[in-house]
Design a protein around this motif. Structure first.
Motif, PDB file in Angstrom:
ATOM      1  N   UNK A 107       3.569  13.488   0.020  1.00 50.02           N
ATOM      2  CA  UNK A 107       4.363  12.922   1.308  1.00 50.02           C
ATOM      3  C   UNK A 107       3.612  12.091   2.559  1.00 50.02           C
ATOM      4  N   UNK A 108       2.837  11.188   2.101  1.00 49.84           N
ATOM      5  CA  UNK A 108       1.906  10.631   3.089  1.00 49.84           C
ATOM      6  C   UNK A 108       2.710  10.053   4.133  1.00 49.84           C
ATOM      7  N   UNK A 109       2.348  10.460   5.490  1.00 48.70           N
ATOM      8  CA  UNK A 109       3.045   9.829   6.458  1.00 48.70           C
ATOM      9  C   UNK A 109       2.155   8.471   7.166  1.00 48.70           C
ATOM     10  N   UNK A 110       2.806   7.366   6.799  1.00 50.07           N
ATOM     11  CA  UNK A 110       1.970   5.956   6.893  1.00 50.07           C
ATOM     12  C   UNK A 110       2.013   5.677   8.418  1.00 50.07           C
ATOM     13  N   UNK A 112       0.867  -1.046  -0.026  1.00 50.58           N
ATOM     14  CA  UNK A 112      -0.127   0.102  -0.053  1.00 50.58           C
ATOM     15  C   UNK A 112       0.802   1.157  -0.048  1.00 50.58           C
ATOM     16  N   UNK A 113       1.892   1.286   0.851  1.00 45.07           N
ATOM     17  CA  UNK A 113       2.731   2.257   0.908  1.00 45.07           C
ATOM     18  C   UNK A 113       3.604   2.559  -0.577  1.00 45.07           C
ATOM     19  N   UNK A 114       3.804   1.513  -1.059  1.00 43.64           N
ATOM     20  CA  UNK A 114       4.440   1.803  -2.176  1.00 43.64           C
ATOM     21  C   UNK A 114       3.424   2.399  -3.559  1.00 43.64           C
ATOM     22  N   UNK A 115       2.275   1.740  -3.478  1.00 40.89           N
ATOM     23  CA  UNK A 115       0.996   2.445  -4.426  1.00 40.89           C
ATOM     24  C   UNK A 115       0.724   3.765  -4.053  1.00 40.89           C
ATOM     25  N   UNK A 116       0.835   4.132  -2.894  1.00 42.07           N
ATOM     26  CA  UNK A 116       0.501   5.569  -2.324  1.00 42.07           C
ATOM     27  C   UNK A 116       1.632   6.471  -2.784  1.00 42.07           C
ATOM     28  N   UNK A 166     -14.930   2.339   9.726  1.00 48.93           N
ATOM     29  CA  UNK A 166     -13.700   2.356  10.736  1.00 48.93           C
ATOM     30  C   UNK A 166     -12.506   2.435   9.973  1.00 48.93           C
ATOM     31  N   UNK A 167     -11.644   3.258  10.626  1.00 49.94           N
ATOM     32  CA  UNK A 167     -10.175   3.756  10.042  1.00 49.94           C
ATOM     33  C   UNK A 167      -9.118   2.299  10.171  1.00 49.94           C
ATOM     34  N   UNK A 168      -8.184   2.394   9.156  1.00 45.99           N
ATOM     35  CA  UNK A 168      -7.506   1.246   9.152  1.00 45.99           C
ATOM     36  C   UNK A 168      -6.095   2.063   9.044  1.00 45.99           C
ATOM     37  N   UNK A 171       1.140   7.680  10.804  1.00 46.78           N
ATOM     38  CA  UNK A 171      -0.044   8.778  11.255  1.00 46.78           C
ATOM     39  C   UNK A 171      -1.189   9.098  10.356  1.00 46.78           C
ATOM     40  N   UNK A 172      -1.200   7.895   9.445  1.00 44.71           N
ATOM     41  CA  UNK A 172      -2.353   8.154   8.627  1.00 44.71           C
ATOM     42  C   UNK A 172      -3.385   6.968   8.626  1.00 44.71           C
TER      43      UNK A 172
END
Length: 59
Positions: free
Chosen positions: A28-31, A16-20, A55-57, A33-34
């Motif tokens: 610069x999405x901080x994974x 997911x981080x790679x795709x974002x 629900x947030x994940x 704190x997101x």
């Protein structure tokens, strides 16, 4: 043969981080704190009304 993949519980988060980063390189999405969630909308008396997000994940 050694695997280069992260441990199974972390694999989805890594992908997911790679795709974002690929889709939104300037954000610069901080994974750490997101959260992401599914928006919920409802039609009430011909008006679109936002309801609490699903629900947030953590990323």
């Amino acid at each position: 043969m050694a695997s280069t993949l992260p441990p199974r519980p972390n694999l989805a988060a890594v992908l997911l981080r790679e795709q974002l980063r690929e889709r939104y390189p300037t954000l610069a999405i901080d994974s750490e704190n997101t959260l992401f969630g599914t928006p919920v909308w409802e039609i009430v008396e011909d008006q679109v009304v936002a309801r609490p997000t699903g629900q947030g994940v953590p990323l």
